[in-house]
Design a protein around this motif. Structure first.
Motif, PDB file in Angstrom:
ATOM      1  N   VAL A  28       7.889 -10.680   8.821  1.00 46.82           N
ATOM      2  CA  VAL A  28       7.099  -9.448   8.924  1.00 46.82           C
ATOM      3  C   VAL A  28       7.571  -8.334   8.001  1.00 46.82           C
ATOM      4  CG1 VAL A  28       6.542  -9.978  11.324  1.00 46.82           C
ATOM      5  CG2 VAL A  28       8.456  -8.441  10.812  1.00 46.82           C
ATOM      6  N   LEU A  29       8.788  -8.403   7.481  1.00 46.69           N
ATOM      7  CA  LEU A  29       9.313  -7.306   6.669  1.00 46.69           C
ATOM      8  C   LEU A  29       9.177  -7.547   5.175  1.00 46.69           C
ATOM      9  CD1 LEU A  29      12.566  -6.474   8.707  1.00 46.69           C
ATOM     10  CD2 LEU A  29      10.324  -5.357   8.826  1.00 46.69           C
ATOM     11  N   ARG A  30       8.257  -8.400   4.803  1.00 45.25           N
ATOM     12  CA  ARG A  30       8.082  -8.723   3.384  1.00 45.25           C
ATOM     13  C   ARG A  30       7.594  -7.510   2.590  1.00 45.25           C
ATOM     14  NH1 ARG A  30       4.279 -13.923   4.063  1.00 45.25           N
ATOM     15  NH2 ARG A  30       3.223 -12.344   5.312  1.00 45.25           N
ATOM     16  N   PRO A  31       8.189  -7.241   1.441  1.00 44.01           N
ATOM     17  CA  PRO A  31       7.760  -6.087   0.635  1.00 44.01           C
ATOM     18  C   PRO A  31       6.291  -6.150   0.225  1.00 44.01           C
ATOM     19  CG  PRO A  31       9.897  -6.897  -0.113  1.00 44.01           C
ATOM     20  CD  PRO A  31       9.395  -7.890   0.891  1.00 44.01           C
ATOM     21  N   ALA A  32       5.762  -7.353   0.050  1.00 49.51           N
ATOM     22  CA  ALA A  32       4.373  -7.478  -0.408  1.00 49.51           C
ATOM     23  C   ALA A  32       3.383  -6.937   0.610  1.00 49.51           C
ATOM     24  CB  ALA A  32       4.054  -8.940  -0.715  1.00 49.51           C
ATOM     25  N   ASP A  33       3.755  -6.889   1.899  1.00 53.90           N
ATOM     26  CA  ASP A  33       2.852  -6.408   2.943  1.00 53.90           C
ATOM     27  C   ASP A  33       3.249  -5.027   3.467  1.00 53.90           C
ATOM     28  OD1 ASP A  33       1.289  -8.765   2.958  1.00 53.90           O
ATOM     29  OD2 ASP A  33       2.789  -9.777   4.190  1.00 53.90           O
ATOM     30  N   ARG A  34       4.089  -4.351   2.718  1.00 52.19           N
ATOM     31  CA  ARG A  34       4.648  -3.082   3.213  1.00 52.19           C
ATOM     32  C   ARG A  34       3.727  -1.902   2.897  1.00 52.19           C
ATOM     33  NH1 ARG A  34      10.408  -2.823   1.295  1.00 52.19           N
ATOM     34  NH2 ARG A  34      10.611  -4.271   3.062  1.00 52.19           N
ATOM     35  N   VAL A  35       3.659  -0.987   3.859  1.00 51.21           N
ATOM     36  CA  VAL A  35       2.979   0.292   3.675  1.00 51.21           C
ATOM     37  C   VAL A  35       4.040   1.375   3.533  1.00 51.21           C
ATOM     38  CG1 VAL A  35       1.615   2.058   4.840  1.00 51.21           C
ATOM     39  CG2 VAL A  35       0.850  -0.325   4.877  1.00 51.21           C
ATOM     40  N   THR A  36       3.918   2.205   2.509  1.00 54.46           N
ATOM     41  CA  THR A  36       4.855   3.306   2.295  1.00 54.46           C
ATOM     42  C   THR A  36       4.076   4.613   2.251  1.00 54.46           C
ATOM     43  OG1 THR A  36       6.328   1.874   1.001  1.00 54.46           O
ATOM     44  CG2 THR A  36       6.660   4.254   0.828  1.00 54.46           C
ATOM     45  N   LEU A  37       4.400   5.503   3.179  1.00 55.65           N
ATOM     46  CA  LEU A  37       3.788   6.837   3.229  1.00 55.65           C
ATOM     47  C   LEU A  37       4.885   7.847   2.979  1.00 55.65           C
ATOM     48  CD1 LEU A  37       1.439   8.801   3.904  1.00 55.65           C
ATOM     49  CD2 LEU A  37       2.119   8.589   6.314  1.00 55.65           C
ATOM     50  N   ALA A  75       0.851  -1.191   0.000  1.00 54.26           N
ATOM     51  CA  ALA A  75       0.000   0.000   0.000  1.00 54.26           C
ATOM     52  C   ALA A  75       0.885   1.238   0.000  1.00 54.26           C
ATOM     53  CB  ALA A  75      -0.908   0.000   1.224  1.00 54.26           C
ATOM     54  N   ARG A  76       0.498   2.236  -0.763  1.00 58.27           N
ATOM     55  CA  ARG A  76       1.302   3.455  -0.873  1.00 58.27           C
ATOM     56  C   ARG A  76       0.408   4.683  -0.844  1.00 58.27           C
ATOM     57  NH1 ARG A  76       6.326   1.852  -2.864  1.00 58.27           N
ATOM     58  NH2 ARG A  76       6.350  -0.210  -3.857  1.00 58.27           N
TER      59      ARG A  76
END
Length: 430
Positions: free
Chosen positions: A413-422, A242-243
């Protein structure tokens, strides 16, 4: 002082009306801390009532049956004490520290506003505090650079309908739409003796506290049908990151990376806490070494990683940095993700782990160095885990995290597929 464990005595009781009482005697100074953890936060709020738990944090200081408006604060401060309150998604917390001879006063004041707020609540008081909350939103979130980051991260981390989707400040529309009766019903539902833990730490005895609590709180009626909070432990995976990019009045680009992890209090979250310290706590952290001292992409005073200790949902690990002059948001994001991905793929060094353990040990004992800190800690563990003595498990839990467990949790837990970037960008670059 021992390296681990909880070295002070703990005694507990429960009144017939369900009020849980925790006492820890400490005669080293003539003061007492009185701390109440109510099991109501923003995760309990029904649709259309967001912000209610936080508003009551304000309303509880506005008078009750036997205490005039603002008199609670005047009495505590006039006795040489201090007081405040906070709200988060999991609970509402009221805390006082006073000279020990004023213990009875504090307990009487807390009992009166627990049992006597609703009859004293007026439309004028409600309207006034609604305006106070609006001003707080402006001052803390809307008119501060990057101030609304938490308000934006929550909806990105937790989908609509999830109890952690909205922040404690809530919706101004919900607060404006509700009438006095709706607020009175909310208080009557959650502010009951069987929905709170009262903790006293300091220069007193358990027998004295139990006697006073029975005197002041014993006559309050319990609430039999307190609705449980919605289940927040399951967050449906989207399978895609999510971005969000925000153009705002900020001095430099800033990037937040966030990951859902595990609930506070679990062994896995202990590992997440260690990861946060290893990644972004202080000048020796990996982010600081790589992005501030090394590549010089990030401002040294605006870089960090920390877990948000939520007990009833996959708690977030938030990683953030602010760009140095001349560094773009794209360059900063690439630097952040490179460090995080390397940690997920390559594990940690023994020196990094030792450093994180040392910092956590210092932080733990610092949090227990005052009667205020101990009262808050014991209240938390009594409310969220049913046993204040479980506080003794926290530091050993952190120190017991090994390199293999860290590597396993980081990879999960640090997988890019589940990452939020704000990402925040200065308005002039829009």
């Amino acid at each position: 002082m021992p390296e681990t464990g909880y070295p002070w005595p703990i005694e507990t009781t429960r009144l017939d009306n369900g009020l849980r009482v925790v006492v820890s005697e400490d005669r080293t100074a003539p003061v007492v801390a009185v701390n109440l953890w109510y099991d109501v936060g923003s995760r309990h709020e029904p649709d259309g009532q967001t912000g209610f738990a936080h508003l009551f944090e304000h309303l509880m200081f506005e008078g009750s049956v036997n205490v005039a408006k603002t008199e609670h604060m005047k009495l505590i401060q006039g006795s040489g004490g201090s007081l405040n309150a906070t709200t988060n998604p999991d609970r509402t917390n009221y805390f006082n520290t006073v000279p020990a001879e004023h213990l009875a006063l504090v307990l009487w004041l807390e009992a009166d506003r627990l049992g006597g707020l609703v009859p004293a609540l007026t439309q004028e008081t409600l309207d006034n505090q609604r305006e106070v909350v609006k001003n707080e939103r402006r001052q803390r979130y809307e008119n501060v650079p990057y101030g609304d980051a938490w308000l934006r991260l929550l909806p990105l981390l937790y989908p609509p309908g999830h109890p952690y989707h909205h922040s404690t400040i809530g919706s101004m529309e919900d607060l404006n739409a509700a009438d006095l009766a709706t607020f009175q019903n909310f208080h009557s539902t959650y502010y009951a003796p069987n929905n709170v833990v009262l903790t006293v730490v300091g220069d007193t005895s358990a027998g004295e506290v139990f006697r006073l609590v029975e005197r002041f709180f014993g006559g309050l009626k319990p609430r039999a049908d307190i609705p449980p909070a919605p289940d927040g432990l399951v967050v449906p995976a989207t399978g895609a990151p999510a971005r969000e990019t925000v153009y705002a009045d900020v001095p430099a680009p800033r990037v937040y990376l966030a990951h859902r992890t595990y609930p506070f209090g679990t062994p896995e979250y202990d590992a997440v806490t260690v990861l946060g310290y290893l990644l972004g706590h202080g000048r020796g952290s990996r982010l600081y070494q790589r992005l501030a001292d090394g590549a010089r992409l990030a401002q040294p005073d605006n870089i960090g990683a920390y877990g948000v200790d939520l007990a009833h949902a996959p708690a977030p690990l938030i990683i953030t940095a602010t760009a140095r002059p001349g560094v773009s948001a794209e360059e900063l994001t690439a630097g952040l993700t490179e460090v995080v991905d390397e940690l997920a793929d390559g594990g940690v060094t023994g020196a990094e782990l030792d450093r994180a353990r040392a910092l956590l040990t210092t932080a733990w004992w610092r949090s227990l160095a005052t009667v205020d800190g101990r009262a808050d800690t014991l209240g938390r563990y009594a409310l969220q885990f049913g046993d204040p003595a479980r506080a003794a498990d926290r530091l050993p839990g952190w120190l017991g995290v090994g390199a293999d467990q860290l590597a396993e949790v980081a990879a999960e837990v640090l997988r890019p597929a589940d990452r939020v970037t704000l990402t925040y960008l200065p308005e002039e670059k829009a």
